[in-house]
Design an enzyme around this catalytic site. Structure first.
Site, mmCIF file in Angstrom:
data_model
loop_
_atom_site.group_PDB
_atom_site.id
_atom_site.type_symbol
_atom_site.label_atom_id
_atom_site.label_comp_id
_atom_site.label_asym_id
_atom_site.label_seq_id
_atom_site.Cartn_x
_atom_site.Cartn_y
_atom_site.Cartn_z
ATOM 1 N N HIS B 230 0.836 -1.201 0.000
ATOM 2 C CA HIS B 230 0.000 0.000 0.000
ATOM 3 C C HIS B 230 0.871 1.251 0.000
ATOM 4 O O HIS B 230 1.904 1.277 0.638
ATOM 5 C CB HIS B 230 -0.861 0.069 1.278
ATOM 6 C CG HIS B 230 -2.109 -0.741 1.211
ATOM 7 N ND1 HIS B 230 -2.784 -1.148 2.330
ATOM 8 C CD2 HIS B 230 -2.828 -1.193 0.152
ATOM 9 C CE1 HIS B 230 -3.853 -1.835 1.967
ATOM 10 N NE2 HIS B 230 -3.894 -1.888 0.653
ATOM 11 N N TYR B 235 0.693 1.928 8.366
ATOM 12 C CA TYR B 235 1.759 2.137 9.351
ATOM 13 C C TYR B 235 3.099 2.085 8.618
ATOM 14 O O TYR B 235 3.241 1.369 7.622
ATOM 15 C CB TYR B 235 1.706 1.127 10.509
ATOM 16 C CG TYR B 235 1.578 -0.316 10.087
ATOM 17 C CD1 TYR B 235 0.325 -0.856 9.788
ATOM 18 C CD2 TYR B 235 2.705 -1.145 9.966
ATOM 19 C CE1 TYR B 235 0.212 -2.179 9.371
ATOM 20 C CE2 TYR B 235 2.584 -2.461 9.560
ATOM 21 C CZ TYR B 235 1.339 -2.966 9.264
ATOM 22 O OH TYR B 235 1.214 -4.271 8.850
ATOM 23 N N LEU B 238 7.780 -1.330 6.725
ATOM 24 C CA LEU B 238 7.452 -2.010 5.468
ATOM 25 C C LEU B 238 6.754 -3.353 5.674
ATOM 26 O O LEU B 238 7.205 -4.186 6.468
ATOM 27 C CB LEU B 238 8.715 -2.217 4.617
ATOM 28 C CG LEU B 238 8.384 -2.606 3.159
ATOM 29 C CD1 LEU B 238 7.905 -1.401 2.367
ATOM 30 C CD2 LEU B 238 9.563 -3.267 2.471
ATOM 31 N N HIS B 239 5.657 -3.534 4.955
ATOM 32 C CA HIS B 239 4.911 -4.797 5.005
ATOM 33 C C HIS B 239 4.269 -5.036 3.648
ATOM 34 O O HIS B 239 4.039 -4.121 2.870
ATOM 35 C CB HIS B 239 3.874 -4.777 6.128
ATOM 36 C CG HIS B 239 2.907 -3.635 6.050
ATOM 37 N ND1 HIS B 239 3.245 -2.336 6.414
ATOM 38 C CD2 HIS B 239 1.617 -3.574 5.644
ATOM 39 C CE1 HIS B 239 2.205 -1.546 6.240
ATOM 40 N NE2 HIS B 239 1.195 -2.262 5.766
#
Lengths: 299, 299
Positions: B230, B235, B238-239
């Protein structure tokens, strides 16, 4: 009134429809796609309930019958039976429908396909050319032989021009689910894959004038719009989708949509970006192109 | 029947409803949430059209009135006016409603923001740093201080490692709406904007091992997955999102999602791609970052 009255009565051609199969339906979207026969011809009919409009809300609430379902503390639920003119169902009829139409509306699992630039040349392009999907209906629009009264804006230039009109899916009653399509006047551009820097004037023209026309007609600024192309598209004559931001239009997911603004930037920095890049897109299980990718050992 | 008849007539309590405000509505889902007053009490009413049922289809088609809208070639569209008992609207009333109910159903409009590389440096980055959003809950996961039992897969490498676990939105009851998150072990990468070619081993590792782990655990092959980041993320650690293709997960639209495969390709051909490129994303009306863009005259 005699015979006159009979003539003026709207004849319900769907009363003779016989259902063969429900192709798909969505409880979330309140639609259903049905295959059947209409006066001995194959037909697909699509029913979809219409959005609830704020401007008819007062009439809807006061003019309906309420049936109590349950009551628990401060919560109660009812079934509301509304006057039928305030609660229409959008109905689309495709007749005579071909095998392709039936397949198109049949619910199918999709698989994500990885298409390199070479895959496009060796698998996808030959497939598209062999199928020679008819885009006669697109030419009808461009030549004003059909839907001329629906055109929202036109730039008639043969190189950078386009026709902007509402998508079939949009009933135009509210801007919440605004959906317009810009169909380009040039006829040789099949899809995103054909775009290079020579098409930048066309793309920028659509981006600027499409947004302007929507602001003029619908009072919706560019910051409320999602402007994108599909890859794969559903027909191979270049077109651009304009939908309202916040409206989860079918096909606006990252796996199929490409923001026009990104497309322009990418071509600006590399004219061959969409010729050379690996592109990802979902194909339905019954899509002939998926079989071609499988045959080629690419899936 | 006299008075008895009067009693048995369903009284429409909503005819006395006075609308204060439409809190939200969905053209796609055909619902509307309205705040108003009912007999001097605060109330929220929710209307939602009901799904079209196969078992009433024949009656619906034969018993309705059809109004032709347009005809082009084999396609025609109509407005169908159905008998009201076949076309009910589900109605929920919350009364008396509190301030919390009203807020809960209030939708926030979003605007599409255009962020150049310079905007990121001068507007977004200072805003993120000033807010210093806590990601303690992320560190808790990475350090096994929380949710350790939910981990589906881990690569513990501090440079290219990550933890894969189900997203809160997924109840894990069925794979139809599979939703997992890969959270990276390195702690200095805030978002897509920070990624350069030095992160390619990390991104490729997540892409390969994340897909492998999902095949192992859920028997779902890579061709059924949508893998993306995204921007803006919710948040700033990094994910990567893994969702099932065909499941329209919130936030998988082209205006917010970036396919990991595209991110890898773009960085491969230009290490500075995400540092320099103009990125587009929606921000809600109440988002502090939107105010910053407005103050800077960028909207």
């Amino acid at each position: 009134r005699g015979l006159g009255a009979k003539d003026s009565e709207p004849k319900n051609i769907l009363s003779g429809f016989s259902t063969s199969k429900v192709l798909s339906d969505s409880a979330r979207e309140k639609n259903i796609f049905v295959h059947g026969k209409l006066a001995d011809q194959e037909a697909v009919i699509i029913l979809e309930k219409t959005p609830i409009r704020e401007d008819t809300l007062a009439e809807l609430l006061s003019g309906s019958t309420l049936k109590l379902e349950l009551k628990n503390d401060i919560y109660s639920t009812y079934r509301l039976q509304a006057p039928s003119h305030l609660n229409e169902i959008k109905t689309t009829v495709v007749c005579p429908a071909t095998e392709k139409h039936v397949k198109k509306y049949q619910r199918q699992e999709s698989s994500l396909v990885e298409e390199t630039g070479e895959d496009y040349q060796s698998i996808t392009l030959p497939y598209i050319q062999k199928q020679s999907f008819s885009v006669q209906w697109v030419f009808n629009i461009l030549e004003k032989k059909a839907e001329a009264d629906r055109i929202v804006y036109e730039d008639p230039d043969p190189k950078v021009g386009f026709v902007l009109l509402p998508d079939f899916k949009w009933d135009q009653k509210q801007v919440d689910d605004l959906y317009l399509i810009a169909i380009v006047h040039p006829r040789e551009i099949k899809s995103l894959r054909d775009l290079t820097s020579e098409h930048l004037p066309l793309l920028q023209n659509i981006f600027v004038k499409g947004k302007e026309a929507i602001l003029q007609r619908y009072n919706l600024p560019a910051s409320k719009l999602r402007v994108y192309l599909h890859y794969q598209p559903s027909y191979y004559h270049l077109h651009v989708h304009f939908t309202k931001l916040g409206y989860e239009a079918p096909g606006c997911g990252v796996e199929r949509a490409h923001l026009l603004a990104d497309v322009i930037q990418n071509i600006q920095s590399d004219s061959q970006y969409y010729k050379t890049r690996t592109l990802y897109f979902p194909l339905r299980a019954d899509d002939g192109l998926l079989s071609k990718f499988k045959e080629a050992g690419r899936l």
